[in-house]
Design a protein around this motif. Structure first.
Motif, PDB file in Angstrom:
ATOM      1  N   ALA A 107       0.781  -1.206  -0.027  1.00  0.00           N
ATOM      2  CA  ALA A 107      -0.004   0.015   0.064  1.00  0.00           C
ATOM      3  C   ALA A 107       0.873   1.413   0.075  1.00  0.00           C
ATOM      4  O   ALA A 107       0.522   2.225  -0.683  1.00  0.00           O
ATOM      5  CB  ALA A 107      -0.859   0.121   1.225  1.00  0.00           C
ATOM      6  N   ILE A 108       1.908   1.186   0.697  1.00  0.00           N
ATOM      7  CA  ILE A 108       2.981   2.412   0.823  1.00  0.00           C
ATOM      8  C   ILE A 108       3.511   2.635  -0.653  1.00  0.00           C
ATOM      9  O   ILE A 108       3.627   3.644  -1.184  1.00  0.00           O
ATOM     10  CB  ILE A 108       3.977   2.277   1.947  1.00  0.00           C
ATOM     11  N   ALA A 109       3.989   1.403  -1.148  1.00  0.00           N
ATOM     12  CA  ALA A 109       4.807   1.530  -2.194  1.00  0.00           C
ATOM     13  C   ALA A 109       3.624   2.069  -3.489  1.00  0.00           C
ATOM     14  O   ALA A 109       4.082   3.138  -4.237  1.00  0.00           O
ATOM     15  CB  ALA A 109       5.313   0.338  -2.711  1.00  0.00           C
ATOM     16  N   GLY A 113       4.428   5.302  -5.580  1.00  0.00           N
ATOM     17  CA  GLY A 113       4.493   5.384  -6.737  1.00  0.00           C
ATOM     18  C   GLY A 113       3.466   6.178  -7.620  1.00  0.00           C
ATOM     19  O   GLY A 113       3.859   6.908  -8.530  1.00  0.00           O
ATOM     20  N   ALA A 114       2.241   6.326  -7.039  1.00  0.00           N
ATOM     21  CA  ALA A 114       1.243   7.275  -7.861  1.00  0.00           C
ATOM     22  C   ALA A 114       1.862   8.602  -7.462  1.00  0.00           C
ATOM     23  O   ALA A 114       1.462   9.349  -8.610  1.00  0.00           O
ATOM     24  CB  ALA A 114      -0.098   6.985  -7.148  1.00  0.00           C
ATOM     25  N   CYS A 115       2.332   8.985  -6.554  1.00  0.00           N
ATOM     26  CA  CYS A 115       2.956  10.274  -6.331  1.00  0.00           C
ATOM     27  C   CYS A 115       4.020  10.582  -7.258  1.00  0.00           C
ATOM     28  O   CYS A 115       4.214  11.703  -7.762  1.00  0.00           O
ATOM     29  CB  CYS A 115       3.173  10.685  -4.748  1.00  0.00           C
ATOM     30  N   TYR A 116       4.700   9.594  -7.387  1.00  0.00           N
ATOM     31  CA  TYR A 116       5.830   9.965  -8.410  1.00  0.00           C
ATOM     32  C   TYR A 116       5.498  10.121  -9.664  1.00  0.00           C
ATOM     33  O   TYR A 116       5.967  10.723 -10.669  1.00  0.00           O
ATOM     34  CB  TYR A 116       6.801   8.756  -8.010  1.00  0.00           C
ATOM     35  N   PHE A 151      -5.356   1.420   2.344  1.00  0.00           N
ATOM     36  CA  PHE A 151      -4.530   1.583   3.851  1.00  0.00           C
ATOM     37  C   PHE A 151      -5.400   0.747   4.837  1.00  0.00           C
ATOM     38  O   PHE A 151      -4.799   0.165   5.593  1.00  0.00           O
ATOM     39  CB  PHE A 151      -3.937   3.052   4.083  1.00  0.00           C
ATOM     40  N   TRP A 152      -6.746   1.093   4.572  1.00  0.00           N
ATOM     41  CA  TRP A 152      -7.563   0.448   5.493  1.00  0.00           C
ATOM     42  C   TRP A 152      -7.642  -1.019   5.363  1.00  0.00           C
ATOM     43  O   TRP A 152      -7.769  -1.822   6.559  1.00  0.00           O
ATOM     44  CB  TRP A 152      -8.916   1.136   5.244  1.00  0.00           C
ATOM     45  N   LEU A 153      -7.604  -1.502   4.348  1.00  0.00           N
ATOM     46  CA  LEU A 153      -7.381  -2.840   4.046  1.00  0.00           C
ATOM     47  C   LEU A 153      -6.109  -3.569   4.437  1.00  0.00           C
ATOM     48  O   LEU A 153      -5.992  -4.834   4.986  1.00  0.00           O
ATOM     49  CB  LEU A 153      -7.693  -3.401   2.519  1.00  0.00           C
ATOM     50  N   ALA A 154      -5.148  -2.912   4.262  1.00  0.00           N
ATOM     51  CA  ALA A 154      -3.755  -3.190   4.663  1.00  0.00           C
ATOM     52  C   ALA A 154      -3.725  -3.047   6.312  1.00  0.00           C
ATOM     53  O   ALA A 154      -2.693  -3.601   6.800  1.00  0.00           O
ATOM     54  CB  ALA A 154      -2.626  -2.266   4.052  1.00  0.00           C
TER      55      ALA A 154
END
Length: 195
Positions: A107-109, A113-116, A151-154
């Motif tokens: 989730a963090i990646a 990645g989307a922000c990048y 993030f909620w699912l993770a």
């Protein structure tokens, strides 16, 4: 009453005010820059404040207090003395939590990645949806809203509370059991009197 006369100094020079749009395309909002003086000072102060790890985990300095009365003073002195070390304990627990939760890592990646990708795409041209141009901030907000269910699912919420609880437990345990230098001197004097 005396009259005071204020003399104003004339300042001359060119002041360049950056265009808001050009500053957003040159640097992404998410770019990490330590141009803020206070941030650099805080980081250097934290790095300088790290006490030797041998001193931090010295088992000879751990002792259960004889009563509850000295505990608050001991905790305050130890938190002040080992503040930077406790920061690293907290960061270590964060790293442990993220690395032991693969879904949270994914989730963090995905979010980063989307922000990048947003920062790369905005360097070329602006994103338009239905003829309306979205600003970089709005695009990051969309990523945040879309990544919330991920993030909620993770289990990010439980991870955050686990990190807070574990940090509080370990830091308070260390701070309440570790003898301050004053207490160590008193123990040493007691030992000398016994011998």
């Amino acid at each position: 009453m005396t009259d005071t006369k204020l003399d104003f100094v004339n300042l001359a020079g060119n002041i360049d005010i950056p265009d808001k749009q050009s500053s957003l395309t040159g640097k992404g909002i998410m770019s990490l820059s330590l141009s803020n003086v206070s941030a650099r000072e805080w980081i250097s102060k934290t790095r300088e404040g790290i006490k030797p790890w041998g001193e931090f985990i010295s088992t000879s300095r751990f002792k259960v207090p004889k009563s509850v009365k000295p505990v608050p003073g001991r905790v305050m002195k130890n938190i002040e003395h080992f503040q930077s070390n406790y920061m690293f304990v907290f960061l270590g627990l964060v790293l442990f939590c993220v690395l032991t939760s693969p879904m949270l890592l994914v989730a963090i990646a995905a979010c980063l990645g989307a922000c990048y990708i947003i920062s790369l795409k905005n360097a070329e041209n602006k994103l338009k949806i239905l003829g309306k141009e979205l600003s970089v901030g709005q695009q990051y907000a969309v990523v945040g809203v879309c990544s919330f269910p991920l993030f909620w699912l993770a289990g990010a919420g439980s991870a955050v509370f686990w990190i807070i609880g574990a940090s509080f437990f370990f830091i308070m345990l260390h701070a309440s059991m570790y003898m301050t230098p004053d207490e160590q001197e008193a123990v040493d004097l007691e030992m000398d009197e016994v011998v």
